[in-house]
Write a protein that holds these residues in place. Sequence first.
Motif, PDB file in Angstrom:
ATOM      1  N   THR A  59       0.555   2.892   6.098  1.00 42.59           N
ATOM      2  CA  THR A  59       0.278   2.275   4.812  1.00 42.59           C
ATOM      3  C   THR A  59      -0.513   1.036   5.138  1.00 42.59           C
ATOM      4  O   THR A  59      -1.400   0.913   4.411  1.00 42.59           O
ATOM      5  CB  THR A  59       1.642   1.806   4.122  1.00 42.59           C
ATOM      6  N   PHE A  60      -0.046   0.254   6.010  1.00 44.60           N
ATOM      7  CA  PHE A  60      -0.932  -0.913   6.443  1.00 44.60           C
ATOM      8  C   PHE A  60      -2.173  -0.491   7.136  1.00 44.60           C
ATOM      9  O   PHE A  60      -3.357  -1.275   6.469  1.00 44.60           O
ATOM     10  CB  PHE A  60       0.056  -1.679   7.447  1.00 44.60           C
ATOM     11  N   THR A  62      -3.812   2.130   6.116  1.00 49.23           N
ATOM     12  CA  THR A  62      -4.942   2.180   5.068  1.00 49.23           C
ATOM     13  C   THR A  62      -5.161   1.365   4.116  1.00 49.23           C
ATOM     14  O   THR A  62      -6.549   1.253   3.679  1.00 49.23           O
ATOM     15  CB  THR A  62      -4.190   3.429   4.060  1.00 49.23           C
ATOM     16  N   ILE A  63      -4.227   0.426   4.006  1.00 44.27           N
ATOM     17  CA  ILE A  63      -4.823  -1.103   3.364  1.00 44.27           C
ATOM     18  C   ILE A  63      -5.841  -1.730   3.943  1.00 44.27           C
ATOM     19  O   ILE A  63      -6.802  -1.943   3.515  1.00 44.27           O
ATOM     20  CB  ILE A  63      -3.454  -1.742   3.089  1.00 44.27           C
ATOM     21  N   ILE A  66      -9.166   0.224   3.469  1.00 48.23           N
ATOM     22  CA  ILE A  66     -10.061  -0.092   2.370  1.00 48.23           C
ATOM     23  C   ILE A  66     -10.441  -1.551   2.255  1.00 48.23           C
ATOM     24  O   ILE A  66     -11.612  -1.555   1.754  1.00 48.23           O
ATOM     25  CB  ILE A  66      -8.926   0.323   1.313  1.00 48.23           C
ATOM     26  N   ILE A  67      -9.829  -2.258   2.783  1.00 47.51           N
ATOM     27  CA  ILE A  67     -10.363  -3.836   2.473  1.00 47.51           C
ATOM     28  C   ILE A  67     -11.538  -3.695   3.561  1.00 47.51           C
ATOM     29  O   ILE A  67     -12.445  -4.522   2.895  1.00 47.51           O
ATOM     30  CB  ILE A  67      -8.988  -4.763   3.345  1.00 47.51           C
TER      31      ILE A  67
END
Length: 153
Positions: A59-60, A62-63, A66-67
């Motif tokens: 999850t981290f 992926t975040i 994207i950022i």
Amino acid sequence: MADTTASGSPSCVERLKSYVKTQKGFILAAEILVSFIIIICYDSSWCGGFTTLPICKMTFATIFFIIFMMDLDKQILVINWVWTDLFRAAVGAIFYIITSLINLTIGSRDGACMAGAVLGLFAGLIFAYDTYTIYLQIQSTRQHPAAPTDGKV
């Protein structure tokens, strides 16, 4: 009617393709993929309680993917993204190595758990390499004072 193919900004898919070709994008994509495979391995084994770590790390990653892909790190200046990414990668490397060694030393519960543990060691190496590249990036951006040229010590 307006022509949507000649827009000035690239589409999300084009940004995705171009960002994965960079070193940082490739590392983050590898972290996401390996974490997803580890989730599958742990979820299909008797050691399903270890799925929390790969879910959080995927999850981290992926975040951050994207950022960095959407260049939001240049727009959101409240957070120091380089140091935050360094902390994320270092914690991921340490935790993956610890949990994988725990699963390997407990013994062979089943094949899927052992596969997840071996892939966890591999993920730990990927996260450690990411930590190293971020550390080199931080070192290259530091300003060093100029050395005196007058010969005095």
